[in-house]
Design a protein around this motif. Structure first.
Motif, mmCIF file in Angstrom:
data_model
loop_
_atom_site.group_PDB
_atom_site.id
_atom_site.type_symbol
_atom_site.label_atom_id
_atom_site.label_comp_id
_atom_site.label_asym_id
_atom_site.label_seq_id
_atom_site.Cartn_x
_atom_site.Cartn_y
_atom_site.Cartn_z
ATOM 1 N N VAL A 20 0.826 -1.211 0.000
ATOM 2 C CA VAL A 20 0.000 0.000 0.000
ATOM 3 C C VAL A 20 0.860 1.261 0.000
ATOM 4 O O VAL A 20 0.385 2.332 -0.410
ATOM 5 N N PHE A 21 2.100 1.153 0.442
ATOM 6 C CA PHE A 21 3.004 2.305 0.356
ATOM 7 C C PHE A 21 3.181 2.719 -1.103
ATOM 8 O O PHE A 21 3.014 3.882 -1.470
ATOM 9 N N LEU A 101 -6.076 4.454 4.079
ATOM 10 C CA LEU A 101 -5.327 5.251 5.050
ATOM 11 C C LEU A 101 -4.046 5.796 4.430
ATOM 12 O O LEU A 101 -3.699 6.972 4.606
ATOM 13 N N MET A 102 -3.346 4.939 3.698
ATOM 14 C CA MET A 102 -2.109 5.376 3.048
ATOM 15 C C MET A 102 -2.413 6.366 1.937
ATOM 16 O O MET A 102 -1.738 7.406 1.810
ATOM 17 N N TYR A 103 -3.431 6.087 1.173
ATOM 18 C CA TYR A 103 -3.781 6.945 0.044
ATOM 19 C C TYR A 103 -4.178 8.343 0.497
ATOM 20 O O TYR A 103 -3.677 9.349 -0.027
ATOM 21 N N ALA A 109 -0.523 14.994 2.053
ATOM 22 C CA ALA A 109 0.862 15.471 2.050
ATOM 23 C C ALA A 109 1.219 16.101 0.711
ATOM 24 O O ALA A 109 1.872 17.158 0.661
ATOM 25 N N PHE A 110 0.776 15.480 -0.377
ATOM 26 C CA PHE A 110 1.081 16.023 -1.707
ATOM 27 C C PHE A 110 0.338 17.340 -1.954
ATOM 28 O O PHE A 110 0.872 18.240 -2.607
ATOM 29 N N ALA A 146 3.659 8.863 8.383
ATOM 30 C CA ALA A 146 2.470 8.701 9.226
ATOM 31 C C ALA A 146 1.473 7.762 8.560
ATOM 32 O O ALA A 146 0.857 6.914 9.225
ATOM 33 N N GLY A 147 1.313 7.889 7.242
ATOM 34 C CA GLY A 147 0.427 6.989 6.513
ATOM 35 C C GLY A 147 0.903 5.552 6.567
ATOM 36 O O GLY A 147 0.098 4.623 6.709
#
Length: 220
Positions: A20-21, A101-103, A109-110, A146-147
């Motif tokens: 997922v990263f 959550l990662m997305y 952040a982006f 954090a993600g």
């Protein structure tokens, strides 16, 4: 005390977090470039597993990957591999439930990134790949990390979808969450409590890491 559930939970969480990263960063980065209407629709679809009950996610995965379903039957006949009721079957479930959550964290952040930095890099003749990995990613690192931590914690604690697609077999598919449920069902409260404390300890460490990352982001 058999430590297999701990080892299995950690490897499932680690593998799904690595997946997922990459998927979350790619989705967050490229969706930001799409037309708002398309972006909004895809954003809803990618975030949907976050609000769906885990059992619903597990049911949908079984409909897709079961041995008598389209994908599961094809993989079984072509490669002789059963996609369900294996330890790594839980990886599919944890990827689906932890991906949002990662997305969403990566997207935030982006979106907070100062695009003038990328434009300055382009004016200097730097490639988009260089700008992404050496300028954008370092600036967004606290949010990205954090993600990653949140995705790992979500994968580690997943029960509903995991139990449906991987089941519970001691020494094969058992995780901390499924072990706690089975021990409670069998009346072994003492051992169930041990696993609860183990899970709480790991979760505490994960949440502490998230707080430290947020403080670092705020201080930066």
């Amino acid at each position: 005390m058999d430590l297999f559930p701990l080892w299995n939970s950690l490897r499932i969480a680690a593998i799904s977090t690595a997946a997922v990263f990459l998927l979350g960063i790619l989705a967050a980065y490229y969706l930001a470039r799409l037309h708002p209407a398309v972006k909004g629709t895809l954003d809803v679809l990618l975030t949907l597993p976050l609000v769906l009950p885990p059992t619903v996610v597990g049911y949908l995965l079984l409909r897709l990957m079961g041995p008598r379903r389209v994908l599961g039957a094809w993989i079984l006949s072509a490669f002789g591999v059963r996609l369900t009721m294996q330890w790594w079957s839980a990886v599919f479930a944890t990827i689906v439930v932890s991906f949002p959550l990662m997305y969403r964290t990566a997207r935030g952040a982006f979106e907070a990134f100062d695009e003038t930095l990328a434009q300055a890099g382009q004016s200097l003749g730097l490639s988009n790949t260089y700008i992404f990995w050496r300028i954008r990613m370092p600036c967004c690192r606290p949010g990205i990390l954090a993600g990653v931590v949140l995705a790992f914690a979500r994968a580690l604690g997943e029960y509903g979808a995991t139990s449906m697609i991987a089941g519970y077999t001691p020494g094969r598919t058992a995780t901390i969450s499924t072990t706690v449920y089975q021990l409670w069902r069998l009346g072994d409260d003492a051992l169930a409590l041990r696993w609860v404390l183990v899970n709480m300890g790991i979760s505490f460490a994960v949440l502490l890491a998230v707080n430290l990352l947020e403080q670092r982001k705020g201080g930066g």
